[in-house]
Motif scaffolding. Structure first.
Motif, PDB file in Angstrom:
ATOM      1  N   ARG A   6     -26.830  -5.878 -58.142  1.00 28.30           N
ATOM      2  CA  ARG A   6     -27.457  -6.855 -57.248  1.00 28.30           C
ATOM      3  C   ARG A   6     -27.273  -6.390 -55.824  1.00 28.30           C
ATOM      4  O   ARG A   6     -26.224  -5.884 -55.443  1.00 28.30           O
ATOM      5  CB  ARG A   6     -26.794  -8.216 -57.417  1.00 28.30           C
ATOM      6  N   LEU A   7     -28.310  -6.574 -55.033  1.00 28.26           N
ATOM      7  CA  LEU A   7     -28.202  -6.250 -53.624  1.00 28.26           C
ATOM      8  C   LEU A   7     -27.391  -7.350 -52.945  1.00 28.26           C
ATOM      9  O   LEU A   7     -27.495  -8.523 -53.295  1.00 28.26           O
ATOM     10  CB  LEU A   7     -29.596  -6.162 -52.989  1.00 28.26           C
ATOM     11  N   PRO A   8     -26.577  -6.972 -51.980  1.00 27.83           N
ATOM     12  CA  PRO A   8     -25.793  -8.002 -51.289  1.00 27.83           C
ATOM     13  C   PRO A   8     -26.718  -8.927 -50.503  1.00 27.83           C
ATOM     14  O   PRO A   8     -27.701  -8.502 -49.911  1.00 27.83           O
ATOM     15  CB  PRO A   8     -24.888  -7.211 -50.351  1.00 27.83           C
ATOM     16  N   GLU A   9     -26.392 -10.192 -50.542  1.00 26.63           N
ATOM     17  CA  GLU A   9     -27.174 -11.159 -49.791  1.00 26.63           C
ATOM     18  C   GLU A   9     -26.710 -11.144 -48.341  1.00 26.63           C
ATOM     19  O   GLU A   9     -25.516 -11.108 -48.070  1.00 26.63           O
ATOM     20  CB  GLU A   9     -27.017 -12.555 -50.394  1.00 26.63           C
ATOM     21  N   PRO A  10     -27.636 -11.184 -47.385  1.00 31.61           N
ATOM     22  CA  PRO A  10     -27.264 -11.018 -45.983  1.00 31.61           C
ATOM     23  C   PRO A  10     -26.419 -12.157 -45.415  1.00 31.61           C
ATOM     24  O   PRO A  10     -25.674 -11.953 -44.481  1.00 31.61           O
ATOM     25  CB  PRO A  10     -28.605 -10.930 -45.258  1.00 31.61           C
ATOM     26  N   TYR A  11     -26.517 -13.340 -45.981  1.00 36.87           N
ATOM     27  CA  TYR A  11     -25.767 -14.467 -45.420  1.00 36.87           C
ATOM     28  C   TYR A  11     -24.805 -15.069 -46.429  1.00 36.87           C
ATOM     29  O   TYR A  11     -24.488 -16.236 -46.380  1.00 36.87           O
ATOM     30  CB  TYR A  11     -26.741 -15.543 -44.919  1.00 36.87           C
ATOM     31  N   GLY A  12     -24.348 -14.265 -47.344  1.00 35.85           N
ATOM     32  CA  GLY A  12     -23.409 -14.754 -48.337  1.00 35.85           C
ATOM     33  C   GLY A  12     -24.138 -15.323 -49.541  1.00 35.85           C
ATOM     34  O   GLY A  12     -25.300 -15.700 -49.467  1.00 35.85           O
ATOM     35  N   PRO A  13     -23.462 -15.418 -50.665  1.00 40.67           N
ATOM     36  CA  PRO A  13     -24.121 -15.830 -51.898  1.00 40.67           C
ATOM     37  C   PRO A  13     -24.571 -17.291 -51.895  1.00 40.67           C
ATOM     38  O   PRO A  13     -25.497 -17.656 -52.578  1.00 40.67           O
ATOM     39  CB  PRO A  13     -23.077 -15.579 -52.975  1.00 40.67           C
ATOM     40  N   SER A  14     -23.957 -18.140 -51.111  1.00 44.72           N
ATOM     41  CA  SER A  14     -24.295 -19.558 -51.197  1.00 44.72           C
ATOM     42  C   SER A  14     -25.073 -20.076 -49.984  1.00 44.72           C
ATOM     43  O   SER A  14     -25.326 -21.259 -49.900  1.00 44.72           O
ATOM     44  CB  SER A  14     -23.017 -20.372 -51.353  1.00 44.72           C
ATOM     45  N   SER A  15     -25.418 -19.186 -49.058  1.00 43.59           N
ATOM     46  CA  SER A  15     -26.067 -19.682 -47.846  1.00 43.59           C
ATOM     47  C   SER A  15     -27.516 -20.067 -48.087  1.00 43.59           C
ATOM     48  O   SER A  15     -28.029 -20.966 -47.439  1.00 43.59           O
ATOM     49  CB  SER A  15     -25.975 -18.655 -46.729  1.00 43.59           C
ATOM     50  N   GLY A  16     -28.197 -19.388 -48.986  1.00 41.51           N
ATOM     51  CA  GLY A  16     -29.578 -19.719 -49.292  1.00 41.51           C
ATOM     52  C   GLY A  16     -30.499 -19.609 -48.089  1.00 41.51           C
ATOM     53  O   GLY A  16     -31.357 -20.461 -47.901  1.00 41.51           O
ATOM     54  N   ALA A  17     -30.301 -18.586 -47.257  1.00 44.56           N
ATOM     55  CA  ALA A  17     -31.129 -18.418 -46.063  1.00 44.56           C
ATOM     56  C   ALA A  17     -32.555 -18.081 -46.473  1.00 44.56           C
ATOM     57  O   ALA A  17     -32.787 -17.156 -47.231  1.00 44.56           O
ATOM     58  CB  ALA A  17     -30.561 -17.330 -45.178  1.00 44.56           C
ATOM     59  N   ASN A  18     -33.481 -18.840 -45.965  1.00 45.29           N
ATOM     60  CA  ASN A  18     -34.878 -18.537 -46.236  1.00 45.29           C
ATOM     61  C   ASN A  18     -35.507 -17.966 -44.974  1.00 45.29           C
ATOM     62  O   ASN A  18     -34.850 -17.799 -43.943  1.00 45.29           O
ATOM     63  CB  ASN A  18     -35.625 -19.766 -46.744  1.00 45.29           C
ATOM     64  N   LEU A  19     -36.778 -17.687 -45.022  1.00 43.94           N
ATOM     65  CA  LEU A  19     -37.466 -17.070 -43.903  1.00 43.94           C
ATOM     66  C   LEU A  19     -37.403 -17.940 -42.651  1.00 43.94           C
ATOM     67  O   LEU A  19     -37.219 -17.439 -41.539  1.00 43.94           O
ATOM     68  CB  LEU A  19     -38.921 -16.785 -44.286  1.00 43.94           C
ATOM     69  N   ALA A  20     -37.514 -19.242 -42.826  1.00 43.91           N
ATOM     70  CA  ALA A  20     -37.464 -20.151 -41.674  1.00 43.91           C
ATOM     71  C   ALA A  20     -36.105 -20.092 -40.981  1.00 43.91           C
ATOM     72  O   ALA A  20     -36.024 -20.094 -39.745  1.00 43.91           O
ATOM     73  CB  ALA A  20     -37.771 -21.576 -42.109  1.00 43.91           C
ATOM     74  N   ASP A  21     -35.030 -20.018 -41.746  1.00 43.81           N
ATOM     75  CA  ASP A  21     -33.687 -19.924 -41.162  1.00 43.81           C
ATOM     76  C   ASP A  21     -33.515 -18.617 -40.397  1.00 43.81           C
ATOM     77  O   ASP A  21     -32.971 -18.591 -39.295  1.00 43.81           O
ATOM     78  CB  ASP A  21     -32.609 -20.024 -42.248  1.00 43.81           C
ATOM     79  N   ILE A  22     -33.991 -17.528 -40.981  1.00 40.00           N
ATOM     80  CA  ILE A  22     -33.875 -16.223 -40.332  1.00 40.00           C
ATOM     81  C   ILE A  22     -34.687 -16.213 -39.046  1.00 40.00           C
ATOM     82  O   ILE A  22     -34.220 -15.760 -37.996  1.00 40.00           O
ATOM     83  CB  ILE A  22     -34.334 -15.107 -41.290  1.00 40.00           C
ATOM     84  N   LEU A  23     -35.900 -16.741 -39.102  1.00 39.82           N
ATOM     85  CA  LEU A  23     -36.755 -16.799 -37.913  1.00 39.82           C
ATOM     86  C   LEU A  23     -36.119 -17.658 -36.826  1.00 39.82           C
ATOM     87  O   LEU A  23     -36.135 -17.301 -35.648  1.00 39.82           O
ATOM     88  CB  LEU A  23     -38.137 -17.335 -38.283  1.00 39.82           C
ATOM     89  N   GLU A  24     -35.523 -18.766 -37.212  1.00 40.62           N
ATOM     90  CA  GLU A  24     -34.852 -19.631 -36.233  1.00 40.62           C
ATOM     91  C   GLU A  24     -33.702 -18.894 -35.551  1.00 40.62           C
ATOM     92  O   GLU A  24     -33.530 -18.966 -34.332  1.00 40.62           O
ATOM     93  CB  GLU A  24     -34.327 -20.891 -36.920  1.00 40.62           C
ATOM     94  N   ARG A  25     -32.934 -18.146 -36.319  1.00 38.37           N
ATOM     95  CA  ARG A  25     -31.819 -17.387 -35.738  1.00 38.37           C
ATOM     96  C   ARG A  25     -32.318 -16.291 -34.798  1.00 38.37           C
ATOM     97  O   ARG A  25     -31.763 -16.082 -33.717  1.00 38.37           O
ATOM     98  CB  ARG A  25     -30.967 -16.772 -36.838  1.00 38.37           C
ATOM     99  N   VAL A  26     -33.379 -15.591 -35.211  1.00 42.47           N
ATOM    100  CA  VAL A  26     -33.924 -14.511 -34.374  1.00 42.47           C
ATOM    101  C   VAL A  26     -34.453 -15.079 -33.069  1.00 42.47           C
ATOM    102  O   VAL A  26     -34.191 -14.557 -31.987  1.00 42.47           O
ATOM    103  CB  VAL A  26     -35.023 -13.736 -35.129  1.00 42.47           C
ATOM    104  N   LEU A  27     -35.217 -16.166 -33.142  1.00 43.71           N
ATOM    105  CA  LEU A  27     -35.789 -16.744 -31.932  1.00 43.71           C
ATOM    106  C   LEU A  27     -34.715 -17.347 -31.035  1.00 43.71           C
ATOM    107  O   LEU A  27     -34.841 -17.333 -29.817  1.00 43.71           O
ATOM    108  CB  LEU A  27     -36.841 -17.797 -32.292  1.00 43.71           C
ATOM    109  N   ASP A  28     -33.665 -17.873 -31.634  1.00 49.80           N
ATOM    110  CA  ASP A  28     -32.589 -18.475 -30.844  1.00 49.80           C
ATOM    111  C   ASP A  28     -31.786 -17.414 -30.094  1.00 49.80           C
ATOM    112  O   ASP A  28     -31.433 -17.593 -28.935  1.00 49.80           O
ATOM    113  CB  ASP A  28     -31.669 -19.290 -31.752  1.00 49.80           C
ATOM    114  N   LYS A  29     -31.512 -16.315 -30.737  1.00 51.52           N
ATOM    115  CA  LYS A  29     -30.698 -15.253 -30.126  1.00 51.52           C
ATOM    116  C   LYS A  29     -31.541 -14.205 -29.423  1.00 51.52           C
ATOM    117  O   LYS A  29     -31.140 -13.654 -28.419  1.00 51.52           O
ATOM    118  CB  LYS A  29     -29.834 -14.561 -31.194  1.00 51.52           C
ATOM    119  N   GLY A  30     -32.694 -13.884 -29.980  1.00 54.46           N
ATOM    120  CA  GLY A  30     -33.538 -12.830 -29.423  1.00 54.46           C
ATOM    121  C   GLY A  30     -33.198 -11.490 -30.041  1.00 54.46           C
ATOM    122  O   GLY A  30     -32.058 -11.226 -30.398  1.00 54.46           O
TER     123      GLY A  30
END
Length: 122
Positions: A6-30
Protein backbone atom coordinates in the motif's frame (compact mmCIF):
# COMPACT_ATOMS: atom_id res chain seq x y z
CA UNK A 1 1.48 -15.52 -1.25
CA UNK A 2 2.49 -11.87 -1.43
CA UNK A 3 0.32 -9.03 -0.27
CA UNK A 4 0.09 -5.93 -2.43
CA UNK A 5 2.02 -3.03 -0.98
CA UNK A 6 0.00 0.00 0.00
CA UNK A 7 1.19 3.47 -0.75
CA UNK A 8 1.53 5.64 2.33
CA UNK A 9 -1.33 8.03 2.81
CA UNK A 10 -0.17 11.66 2.87
CA UNK A 11 -2.18 12.68 5.93
CA UNK A 12 -2.15 9.51 7.95
CA UNK A 13 -4.40 6.47 7.69
CA UNK A 14 -7.39 8.00 9.45
CA UNK A 15 -7.37 11.57 8.17
CA UNK A 16 -9.47 10.85 5.08
CA UNK A 17 -8.19 13.95 3.26
CA UNK A 18 -10.10 14.52 0.08
CA UNK A 19 -9.43 16.91 -2.76
CA UNK A 20 -11.37 19.73 -1.09
CA UNK A 21 -9.25 19.45 2.08
CA UNK A 22 -6.01 19.47 0.10
CA UNK A 23 -7.16 22.45 -1.97
CA UNK A 24 -8.15 24.33 1.19
CA UNK A 25 -4.71 23.73 2.70
CA UNK A 26 -2.91 24.80 -0.49
CA UNK A 27 -4.95 27.98 -0.84
CA UNK A 28 -4.58 28.80 2.85
CA UNK A 29 -0.80 28.42 2.89
CA UNK A 30 0.09 29.09 -0.74
CA UNK A 31 2.42 27.16 -3.02
CA UNK A 32 5.26 28.52 -5.14
CA UNK A 33 6.61 26.55 -8.07
CA UNK A 34 9.70 27.95 -9.78
CA UNK A 35 11.85 26.63 -12.57
CA UNK A 36 14.10 27.65 -15.44
CA UNK A 37 14.41 26.01 -18.83
CA UNK A 38 17.49 26.77 -20.92
CA UNK A 39 18.22 25.54 -24.40
CA UNK A 40 21.88 25.79 -25.44
CA UNK A 41 23.61 24.78 -28.64
CA UNK A 42 27.41 24.61 -28.53
CA UNK A 43 27.51 26.80 -25.41
CA UNK A 44 25.32 29.43 -27.08
CA UNK A 45 22.16 30.16 -25.18
CA UNK A 46 19.27 30.01 -27.63
CA UNK A 47 16.29 30.19 -25.30
CA UNK A 48 15.63 30.78 -21.63
CA UNK A 49 12.20 30.36 -20.08
CA UNK A 50 11.74 31.32 -16.44
CA UNK A 51 8.63 29.89 -14.82
CA UNK A 52 7.15 31.24 -11.62
CA UNK A 53 3.80 29.94 -10.43
CA UNK A 54 2.07 31.00 -7.24
CA UNK A 55 -1.08 29.21 -6.15
CA UNK A 56 -2.83 30.91 -3.26
CA UNK A 57 -6.13 32.39 -2.22
CA UNK A 58 -6.78 36.06 -2.97
CA UNK A 59 -6.49 36.91 0.72
CA UNK A 60 -3.16 35.10 1.04
CA UNK A 61 -1.85 36.73 -2.17
CA UNK A 62 -2.76 40.20 -0.85
CA UNK A 63 -1.07 39.32 2.43
CA UNK A 64 2.09 38.47 0.43
CA UNK A 65 1.85 41.79 -1.44
CA UNK A 66 0.63 40.33 -4.72
CA UNK A 67 -2.29 42.36 -6.08
CA UNK A 68 -1.53 42.97 -9.76
CA UNK A 69 -5.08 42.08 -10.81
CA UNK A 70 -6.38 45.19 -9.04
CA UNK A 71 -4.46 47.48 -11.42
CA UNK A 72 -5.06 45.46 -14.62
CA UNK A 73 -7.87 47.09 -16.66
CA UNK A 74 -8.79 43.75 -18.19
CA UNK A 75 -9.48 42.25 -14.76
CA UNK A 76 -10.67 45.15 -12.60
CA UNK A 77 -13.51 47.56 -13.25
CA UNK A 78 -11.90 50.11 -10.88
CA UNK A 79 -8.64 49.97 -12.87
CA UNK A 80 -10.64 50.32 -16.09
CA UNK A 81 -12.40 53.44 -14.73
CA UNK A 82 -9.07 54.88 -13.58
CA UNK A 83 -7.51 54.28 -16.99
CA UNK A 84 -10.47 55.87 -18.77
CA UNK A 85 -10.36 58.90 -16.45
CA UNK A 86 -6.63 59.33 -17.10
CA UNK A 87 -7.11 59.01 -20.85
CA UNK A 88 -10.02 61.46 -20.73
CA UNK A 89 -7.91 64.02 -18.83
CA UNK A 90 -5.08 63.66 -21.37
CA UNK A 91 -7.49 64.18 -24.27
CA UNK A 92 -9.00 67.26 -22.60
CA UNK A 93 -5.50 68.74 -22.15
CA UNK A 94 -4.66 68.09 -25.81
CA UNK A 95 -7.93 69.64 -26.93
CA UNK A 96 -7.32 72.73 -24.80
CA UNK A 97 -3.83 73.14 -26.29
CA UNK A 98 -5.20 72.75 -29.82
CA UNK A 99 -7.95 75.29 -29.13
CA UNK A 100 -5.38 77.76 -27.75
CA UNK A 101 -3.19 77.22 -30.79
CA UNK A 102 -6.12 77.64 -33.16
CA UNK A 103 -7.29 80.78 -31.33
CA UNK A 104 -3.79 82.25 -31.55
CA UNK A 105 -3.69 81.52 -35.28
CA UNK A 106 -7.14 83.07 -35.74
CA UNK A 107 -6.18 86.20 -33.77
CA UNK A 108 -2.98 86.63 -35.76
CA UNK A 109 -4.80 86.19 -39.08
CA UNK A 110 -7.54 88.67 -38.07
CA UNK A 111 -5.05 91.32 -36.97
CA UNK A 112 -3.16 91.15 -40.26
CA UNK A 113 -5.99 90.78 -42.79
CA UNK A 114 -9.05 92.04 -40.96
CA UNK A 115 -10.80 88.73 -41.77
CA UNK A 116 -11.59 85.89 -39.40
CA UNK A 117 -10.04 83.27 -41.66
CA UNK A 118 -7.07 81.42 -40.12
CA UNK A 119 -3.62 82.05 -41.53
CA UNK A 120 -2.57 79.44 -44.04
CA UNK A 121 0.49 77.38 -43.29
CA UNK A 122 3.58 78.21 -45.40
Amino acid sequence: MTTPSRLPEPYGPSSGANLADILERVLDKGVVIAGDIRINLLDIELLTVKLRLVVASVDKAKEMGIDWWESDPALSSKARRDELARENAELRERLARLEELAQGTLDEGTARTGRTVPKEAP
